[in-house]
Design a protein around this motif. Sequence first.
Motif, short mmCIF file in Angstrom:
data_model
loop_
_atom_site.label_atom_id
_atom_site.label_comp_id
_atom_site.label_asym_id
_atom_site.label_seq_id
_atom_site.Cartn_x
_atom_site.Cartn_y
_atom_site.Cartn_z
N ALA A 117 -22.90 0.33 3.75
CA ALA A 117 -23.20 -1.05 3.37
C ALA A 117 -24.58 -1.41 3.89
O ALA A 117 -24.74 -1.97 4.98
CB ALA A 117 -22.14 -2.00 3.92
N GLY A 125 -17.97 -7.64 1.08
CA GLY A 125 -18.24 -7.48 2.50
C GLY A 125 -19.53 -6.75 2.79
O GLY A 125 -19.68 -6.13 3.86
N ARG A 126 -20.49 -6.84 1.90
CA ARG A 126 -21.78 -6.15 2.10
C ARG A 126 -22.77 -7.10 2.78
O ARG A 126 -22.93 -8.25 2.34
CB ARG A 126 -22.33 -5.67 0.76
N THR A 167 -17.99 3.92 3.26
CA THR A 167 -17.85 3.75 4.71
C THR A 167 -18.64 2.52 5.11
O THR A 167 -19.56 2.10 4.40
CB THR A 167 -18.39 4.97 5.47
N PRO A 168 -18.33 1.92 6.26
CA PRO A 168 -19.11 0.76 6.71
C PRO A 168 -20.60 1.06 6.81
O PRO A 168 -21.44 0.18 6.58
CB PRO A 168 -18.51 0.44 8.08
N ASP A 169 -20.96 2.32 7.12
CA ASP A 169 -22.36 2.67 7.26
C ASP A 169 -23.09 2.68 5.92
O ASP A 169 -24.32 2.62 5.86
CB ASP A 169 -22.48 4.05 7.92
#
Length: 739
Positions: free
Chosen positions: A671, A701-702, A667-669
């Motif tokens: 990263a 994309g981190r 999930t984006p969270d």
Amino acid sequence: MDYPELAARTRRFSHGAPRSVTVASDGSRVVFLRSGGPEDPADALWLFDVATATERLVADPAILLESDPRDPLATVALPPAERALRERQRLQAGGIGGYATDPAARVAVFALAGRLFRADLVQGDVVEVAVTGPVIDPRPDPTGERLAYVTEGPASTDRTGLPGRTQSPNGGNGGSCGGQLRVIEADGTDNLLAGEEAGVSWGLAEFIAAEEFARYRGYWWAPDGRSILAARVDESRLPRWYLHDPGDPASLPRGIAYPQAGGPNAEVSLHLLDLDGGWVDVHWDRETYPYLVSVHWADTGPLITVLRRLQQHGLVLAVDPRTGETQVHAELADPRWVEPVAGTPRHLPDGRVLVGGELAHDGYDARCLFADGTLLTPPSLYIRRVVGPLPAGPGATDLLVEASDGEPSQQHLFRVRTAIGGGVESRRLTADPGWHTGVVGGDVLVVGSASLDHAGTRWTVWRGERELGTLSTLAAAPPYSPRPVLERVTDRRLPTAVLYPRSHVAGRRLPVLLDIYGGPGFQQVLASRARWLERQWWADSGFAVVTVDNRGTPGVAPSFEKVIHRRLADVILLDQVDALTALAEKHPDLDLGRVAIRGWSFGGWLAGLAVLCRPDLFRCAVAGAPVSDWALYDTAYAERYLGLPDDSPEVYAHHCLLELAAEPPVTPDDARPMLLVHGMVDDNVVAAHTLRLSAALLAAGRPHSVIPLTGATHMAADGAAERLLRLERDFLHLHLRAL
């Protein structure tokens, strides 16, 4: 003045403190290095006279150079090999970086800005000695009459170097060469002893020996001063890597021979070189045992330790100085890796050979000393180093050893009985809690004591039970006295420490900074105030600072250290997480919803591993000089713990940050942000580690940031460290405040 400025100006409060202590074999003199004050980075040579308990200055670098050599790193005029040696030793002192004496400490020699100086420690005279080229690692012979040194540069046009020699022992063809080993006779004649082959050095420790086995020298005088046992190092098979500081685009890249994991090592051999021109090769199976780990030469002859490439088997060999033939005195074996004890092997006065090893049967899990197979130390002691012999009455000799006894955060001095038939007997000599080191000569013992109760290391001179004096310190006093809470947690009894802000009020929840190293060979949780000064600044910046010595670190037991074999990532990260959880139960003010992690080198790898594998716990990380790909690190270290890359590619992939970073976050969270920091001319963990990790993070994309330290090596200079601390603090505050 705030801590970062004070730490930078005083080199973390070490300027003006005694270091590099030597005691004469008859106990008459104590020699040491110390700078002139708390902000003076140039170390001078000092002497403590035991009879009068007084100190006198022997050699001041500013006077000898007729200038002010106050560059803290003292690298401007140093030969490249000397700079490399200081990097391996993590030595940041200026002035006189090191010295060597004869056993009686009547003579001391040292290099200063590539020049050679000889100090008469009895009369007090210091003279410069004419040499052929820039000086590296000068050493007097045991009689104090001759001096040997290594220099770099073109080979001498004199092919023989000594009367009667028709060729060099390496059969060289002249031309440019690596290190030349030279000897200066009493009349000042400077003779070439060895070193006329291109790409080959004599008398220097190769990268692996110095970086991974703490062998910093490459030649040893015979006790009679008539010959030298010298290492020949051929790095021609190694790949050439090139370091370049992009901050100075006009500078040329510097090539280094780097022993990359899975690739070739330097070829190291030993040779006995007589001063009259003869030489003898030392014979052992160098293909099977390529690593020369230690050399010790006393009156009874040379002893060497050699290891196989994967370091699971080694030999202690006695060398016949007449023929170069070797005899096996002991075998060292472990299914994971052999961990030799510093200060061994050595001959005892009765002719037995002392070795360090592990006691792993009948319920024992100990690191002990053995003499020809007979146990000398009780299994309760964790032996760290053999310091030397202690007189024990007429015709008898005991040993002085540094060891831990049940508490890994402390180290004490012990007298160990060596008499045949005397049984296992040891007596602790240091009483106060803390970290104690020793230097001995004759019946004089100098004890260096660090503690949580006082700043710095206090050096005390003893003869028997009588204190004779102390070595004065001119170091600055730190601005505060940290009081970490040291405790053992979990069923593995992991050593840990918690440090709160000095203004902390119980009940106030704090974000947690896990400040770690975690790698084999080094402990962080020590009963020494110096370890906690910077961490107290971090705590005062608004964190509860936690440090954990996970399994794999020394001081507890061999099984505690070696359980990480082939599985560093799983064991070490599990221990860090479990320790945090256990500490939070005891310290309710630790907010595990706001945890950051910070580390350098191995600790940088562990910081990156933590946020990539456990984003549920670790919210952000500062990773300094991280080993992002173990296949890009050196042979001895990577292969000791992970095996050969070709034999176990899955093990290397499992430990590779590049592989982990390439996987998109669930999930984006997940990263979690990282701050990567790296010296651009680091020759140990090269900057490619961070650059490749940044590329992998970017592709996935981190979020991350990179701070390149131009001109910096693996040791970030104090000036850079001062500003870096604040940048790291701001990064961590930014990413933890919103939680």
